[in-house]
Structures are given as C-alpha cells and as structure tokens.
Design a protein around this motif. Structure first.
Motif, PDB file in Angstrom:
ATOM      1  N   PHE A   1       0.827  -1.204   0.000  1.00 19.14           N
ATOM      2  CA  PHE A   1       0.000   0.000   0.000  1.00 19.14           C
ATOM      3  C   PHE A   1       0.860   1.252   0.000  1.00 19.14           C
ATOM      4  O   PHE A   1       2.071   1.189   0.137  1.00 19.14           O
ATOM      5  N   TYR A   2       0.208   2.381  -0.228  1.00 17.62           N
ATOM      6  CA  TYR A   2       0.918   3.652  -0.258  1.00 17.62           C
ATOM      7  C   TYR A   2       0.484   4.503   0.923  1.00 17.62           C
ATOM      8  O   TYR A   2      -0.501   5.241   0.818  1.00 17.62           O
ATOM      9  N   PRO A   3       1.167   4.385   2.051  1.00 18.81           N
ATOM     10  CA  PRO A   3       0.749   5.177   3.204  1.00 18.81           C
ATOM     11  C   PRO A   3       1.078   6.648   2.982  1.00 18.81           C
ATOM     12  O   PRO A   3       2.066   6.974   2.329  1.00 18.81           O
ATOM     13  N   GLU A   4       0.223   7.510   3.530  1.00 22.90           N
ATOM     14  CA  GLU A   4       0.455   8.939   3.367  1.00 22.90           C
ATOM     15  C   GLU A   4       1.459   9.451   4.384  1.00 22.90           C
ATOM     16  O   GLU A   4       2.196  10.380   4.138  1.00 22.90           O
ATOM     17  N   SER A   5       1.412   8.854   5.573  1.00 19.44           N
ATOM     18  CA  SER A   5       2.261   9.351   6.647  1.00 19.44           C
ATOM     19  C   SER A   5       2.496   8.229   7.650  1.00 19.44           C
ATOM     20  O   SER A   5       1.855   7.186   7.587  1.00 19.44           O
ATOM     21  N   ASP A   6       3.406   8.488   8.562  1.00 17.87           N
ATOM     22  CA  ASP A   6       3.674   7.500   9.612  1.00 17.87           C
ATOM     23  C   ASP A   6       2.437   7.272  10.468  1.00 17.87           C
ATOM     24  O   ASP A   6       2.170   6.175  10.927  1.00 17.87           O
ATOM     25  N   GLU A   7       1.687   8.377  10.660  1.00 18.49           N
ATOM     26  CA  GLU A   7       0.486   8.253  11.493  1.00 18.49           C
ATOM     27  C   GLU A   7      -0.493   7.258  10.870  1.00 18.49           C
ATOM     28  O   GLU A   7      -1.116   6.472  11.561  1.00 18.49           O
ATOM     29  N   GLN A   8      -0.583   7.341   9.532  1.00 19.00           N
ATOM     30  CA  GLN A   8      -1.525   6.448   8.859  1.00 19.00           C
ATOM     31  C   GLN A   8      -1.108   4.988   9.043  1.00 19.00           C
ATOM     32  O   GLN A   8      -1.945   4.126   9.277  1.00 19.00           O
ATOM     33  N   VAL A   9       0.195   4.741   8.948  1.00 23.61           N
ATOM     34  CA  VAL A   9       0.683   3.372   9.160  1.00 23.61           C
ATOM     35  C   VAL A   9       0.310   2.917  10.571  1.00 23.61           C
ATOM     36  O   VAL A   9      -0.195   1.812  10.775  1.00 23.61           O
ATOM     37  N   LYS A  10       0.553   3.806  11.539  1.00 23.88           N
ATOM     38  CA  LYS A  10       0.254   3.471  12.931  1.00 23.88           C
ATOM     39  C   LYS A  10      -1.236   3.190  13.101  1.00 23.88           C
ATOM     40  O   LYS A  10      -1.635   2.241  13.770  1.00 23.88           O
ATOM     41  N   PHE A  11      -2.031   4.059  12.480  1.00 24.96           N
ATOM     42  CA  PHE A  11      -3.493   3.949  12.540  1.00 24.96           C
ATOM     43  C   PHE A  11      -3.935   2.578  12.043  1.00 24.96           C
ATOM     44  O   PHE A  11      -4.692   1.864  12.712  1.00 24.96           O
ATOM     45  N   ILE A  12      -3.415   2.187  10.870  1.00 22.60           N
ATOM     46  CA  ILE A  12      -3.785   0.896  10.291  1.00 22.60           C
ATOM     47  C   ILE A  12      -3.308  -0.240  11.175  1.00 22.60           C
ATOM     48  O   ILE A  12      -4.033  -1.193  11.465  1.00 22.60           O
ATOM     49  N   MET A  13      -2.073  -0.103  11.635  1.00 21.93           N
ATOM     50  CA  MET A  13      -1.454  -1.154  12.464  1.00 21.93           C
ATOM     51  C   MET A  13      -2.269  -1.402  13.740  1.00 21.93           C
ATOM     52  O   MET A  13      -2.420  -2.550  14.167  1.00 21.93           O
ATOM     53  N   THR A  14      -2.786  -0.300  14.336  1.00 20.35           N
ATOM     54  CA  THR A  14      -3.556  -0.452  15.577  1.00 20.35           C
ATOM     55  C   THR A  14      -4.708  -1.428  15.373  1.00 20.35           C
ATOM     56  O   THR A  14      -4.937  -2.309  16.209  1.00 20.35           O
ATOM     57  N   PHE A  15      -5.420  -1.262  14.249  1.00 24.16           N
ATOM     58  CA  PHE A  15      -6.605  -2.092  14.044  1.00 24.16           C
ATOM     59  C   PHE A  15      -6.222  -3.527  13.701  1.00 24.16           C
ATOM     60  O   PHE A  15      -6.913  -4.468  14.090  1.00 24.16           O
ATOM     61  N   ALA A  16      -5.097  -3.679  12.982  1.00 24.66           N
ATOM     62  CA  ALA A  16      -4.630  -5.026  12.665  1.00 24.66           C
ATOM     63  C   ALA A  16      -4.272  -5.752  13.960  1.00 24.66           C
ATOM     64  O   ALA A  16      -4.615  -6.912  14.162  1.00 24.66           O
ATOM     65  N   THR A  17      -3.591  -5.047  14.849  1.00 25.67           N
ATOM     66  CA  THR A  17      -3.180  -5.662  16.113  1.00 25.67           C
ATOM     67  C   THR A  17      -4.398  -5.988  16.958  1.00 25.67           C
ATOM     68  O   THR A  17      -4.477  -7.048  17.570  1.00 25.67           O
ATOM     69  N   LYS A  18      -5.358  -5.055  16.982  1.00 22.20           N
ATOM     70  CA  LYS A  18      -6.566  -5.287  17.770  1.00 22.20           C
ATOM     71  C   LYS A  18      -7.315  -6.521  17.286  1.00 22.20           C
ATOM     72  O   LYS A  18      -7.925  -7.241  18.067  1.00 22.20           O
ATOM     73  N   ALA A  19      -7.266  -6.748  15.966  1.00 27.90           N
ATOM     74  CA  ALA A  19      -7.971  -7.902  15.412  1.00 27.90           C
ATOM     75  C   ALA A  19      -7.247  -9.199  15.742  1.00 27.90           C
ATOM     76  O   ALA A  19      -7.789 -10.276  15.550  1.00 27.90           O
ATOM     77  N   GLY A  20      -5.997  -9.090  16.217  1.00 27.55           N
ATOM     78  CA  GLY A  20      -5.281 -10.294  16.630  1.00 27.55           C
ATOM     79  C   GLY A  20      -4.085 -10.632  15.757  1.00 27.55           C
ATOM     80  O   GLY A  20      -3.364 -11.577  16.037  1.00 27.55           O
TER      81      GLY A  20
END
Lengths: 298, 129
Positions: A160-179
């Motif tokens: 994917f093409y992340p816009e910023s580090d925050e966006q990566v973090k944002f996405i990562m949070t939900f991936a981690t939450k899902a397990g």
C-alpha cells in the motif's frame, strides 16, 4: 505523487474509462506484477500447502490474480468497482471474482484461505467516502473478518501507499486489535521511486512449514535494498555528533509555544485550527494573506 | 462463481453474526455453465479439509449433480480415490453459476449473481459494526 483516493471513492474513480486505462497501461501492469510477485514471496507459503487458495483483496481487473494463477494457486478476488470487475470478466481471469466492499467485512467461513494479498488497496480504506463511513470502524471490521477467514499460521500481505507514519500506525492499531501479528517491510527505503511498503500480517505466532505439523516462528522478512545502499541505510551514522545540543538550546528560547521548525504561518494556522476545534467563534478565515509578511514600510 | 467459492461464502450481515444458520447460501433461479478446467489434484487434496461436506453435497444435489457420496470421506488419511478426486474437481472447479440469486437461510438477504459475479454488498443497516 498522485493520490486517487483523495479524488473520489474507488467505485467511482475506477469507472469504465479509468478501469480500461488502468488495465491497458503497460507500466501499471509491470509495477503491479512486480509488487504481486514480491507479495507472494512475502506470503512464504510452505511447500506442502502449494497450490494454495489465496484471497485477493481489491483484485481490480485481475492483474495480480494473473500472477497468482501463474504460480499455480487458486484465488478468489473481491473488489468494489463494477467497472474493474467487468474488465476482469473480459480478460477471462481464472479466479472467482465478487463485488464486495472490504470495509463491510469479508463474508467467508473461518479458516477458508491459506493466505491473502492486496495490492494498492489499504490506503483507500482510510478515507471516509460517505457520511456513514468511519475509517476506524471500517478498518476494524475488515481486519477482524479477515483474521477469522485465514487459516492458522497463514499470512496476509498488503502492498500500500501510506500517506504518513500516522496512517501506518493507525492501520497497524486495528490489525493488532484484530489479533494479527506482524509489521511493515519497506523495500528500497532510500529510493524515492522504488520504495514500496508491505504490511505483513500473520495469524498466530507460528507458521506451518511441514506437512506433519512442523512449525517455525513467524519473523518479519528482510526488506530489499539496492546493492549500493546496503551499508549506508543500516549501520551508518544517522546524526552528526553535536546536533542534539543545538536542538536542545533552541527549545529553551521563546515562550516554548512555537514548535521547532515551524514557520510563523504554520504557527498561526495551527492556532486558528485549535481555536476552531475548541468551538471559538469569530476565528478569521484562512486565506492566501494569512501569516504573510507585510510590505516593508519605506 | 464456482461452487468452491460458494462453499466458503457465508452471509455477513449484522443479523447473522451470532448465528451459524448463515451458511450455506441457498441458490435460486440459477443458470449454470460448465467450463472445463485443468485437473489440479494437488489443490483438491490440500483443500479437502476445508470443505463443508454436507453443504457441498446439498448444494450439488440442488443443482442436479449427485456424483458425490452422502458420507464425507476420511480427511485424516491421504485421498487416493481417483474417481472421487475427479468428481470433486468437476463439482468444485468446473460448475460456474452465471446468473441467479443466493439467499441467506437466516436473514433472507438476497445476493444477486450477474455474469458470474455475486454482489456481496450490504445495505447500510445490515453492516456489522
């Protein structure tokens, strides 16, 4: 870099014209093929699971699916753009395709797939394209349903093409939450053009390597580098010796309000934004004159 | 859409998250097309443990295909039954549903299938949040 996800929702942006253009473009084809090859490599499918059943998230016109077919895998693709799927039909792709919005979750039985890939899709999910959309909620639904539809020990790879580090973090949070476990692999980090982001996620900490239940610990794969930049990127010094001292000194000056490296205009805009957020009335409008230096008086 | 995909698809509307009655989706008014595919016995063998046998047999019967045995084969042993592999290949990979509907047995949501592509989009109130 153009960001089509800022222009219109995917099912509208990839209308008939854009879908045909996209698929016929040889440059897009090569890049997509390269990225898919890399994604398949990152999936690290064990020998005994080949040929596997792969989920292609945002399959579009089936460019990435073709590579999967070349590798001998069966695949099922989902995409939200009817025009893209129509092109896929015309191209007679091997896999099954369906019209679906991944932000609504993927409706598959638990443990259906041996792996999932997704090429240039994830950034689309970070946009709210209608008032009822909430990126946070959509990402969370997506990752949760994906987690359950993957079999244990399998991987999902998202280019994917992340816009910023925050966006990566944002996405990562939900991936981690899902397990999911996993992280980001950045290929060619020092090249502006060849730089590619792959989010590598896995279900469970062990991956199956042998047919009789042998497992190995899941580890983030090495990123690719250009030959000449191997050392500069990893072991070279990243800062000059006394650099820190200077930045420390600059912090003490002023009332400590202006953030370092911020121009006067940025400061004004930031403050105005803050006041608006707090609901203060009569905050002046932003215009091209905001924060501009006055003409020198003679 | 092939029966392979159908055997994996469950209804994902909000009303169906807490039930196991959301699978298999029931076919209605379907047009079937047979498209020959390369035999891929290794794939079939790998995919076997994931099949919901009863659902597959039931669906195949509803389409007039009764080559599969009612009783599911023993998946713990390697499958070497040539005839069964062939019929599985035919059922899973060669039968394409081109037009028609799939109906969720629980919430009766109708998923339309047009030119082989099922429309899995949900309405706003059906999205699982």
């Amino acid at each position: 870099m153009s960001r089509p996800e800022h222009i219109a929702p995917p099912e509208i942006f990839y209308g008939d014209v854009e879908a045909t253009k996209y698929t016929a473009n040889t440059r897009v084809q090569t890049i997509q093929a390269e990225m898919t090859e890399r994604a398949v490599e990152l999936l690290m499918l064990p020998e005994h699971r080949k040929p596997a059943l792969i989920l292609d998230i945002g399959c579009g016109s089936g460019l990435s699916g073709e590579i999967l077919t070349e590798h001998g895998h069966e695949w099922i693709g989902m995409d939200i753009s009817p025009s893209m799927l129509e092109v896929a039909l015309e191209r007679e792709t091997e896999g099954d395709i369906m019209l679906a919005d991944v932000g609504q979750g993927c409706g598959f039985r638990a443990g259906s797939f041996d792996g999932a890939i997704s090429i240039s899709v994830l950034q689309w999910l970070c946009n709210a394209d209608s008032t009822s959309h909430s990126p946070a909620q959509r990402l969370s639904t997506f990752f949760t349903s994906l987690y359950s539809s993957l079999s244990r020990g399998s991987r999902a790879v998202f280019q994917f093409y992340p816009e910023s580090d925050e966006q990566v973090k944002f996405i990562m949070t939900f991936a981690t939450k899902a397990g999911f476990g996993g992280g980001l692999v950045v290929d060619f980090p020092n090249s502006r053009k060849a730089k590619k982001f792959y989010l590598v996620l896995w279900v469970g900490g062990e991956m199956a390597v042998g047919p009789n239940g042998e497992t190995a610990k899941q580890e983030l794969p090495q990123a690719l580098m250009h030959e000449h930049e191997g050392e500069a990127g990893s072991s070279g010094p990243t800062s000059v010796k006394y650099e820190k001292r200077r930045s420390d000194r600059s912090k003490v000056k002023g009332k400590g309000k202006k953030k370092s490296g911020e121009s006067t205009k940025d400061y004004i805009l930031r403050k105005k934004e803050l006041y608006r957020k707090r609901g203060k009335e009569d905050v002046p409008k932003d215009s091209r004159y905001t924060g501009r230096k006055r003409k020198d008086a003679f | 859409m092939r029966l392979l995909t159908h055997n994996l698809l469950a209804c994902h509307a909000r009303a169906c998250t807490t039930t196991s009655n959301n699978f298999p989706l029931i076919f209605k008014d379907v047009q079937v097309e047979l498209i020959q595919a390369e035999p891929n016995p290794d794939f079939i063998k790998g995919f076997l443990p994931k099949i919901e046998w009863n659902a597959l047999v039931k669906t195949a019967r509803s389409l007039g295909q009764d080559v599969l045995p009612e009783q599911s084969p023993d998946f713990s042993k390697p499958l070497n039954d040539e005839a069964l592999l062939n019929s599985l290949h035919h059922i899973l990979l060669e039968i394409h549903i081109m037009e028609g509907q799939m109906i969720c047995p629980n919430c009766s949501h109708i998923y339309q299938i047009r030119s082989g592509i099922p429309n899995m989009l949900l309405a706003e109130h059906e999205i699982n949040k």
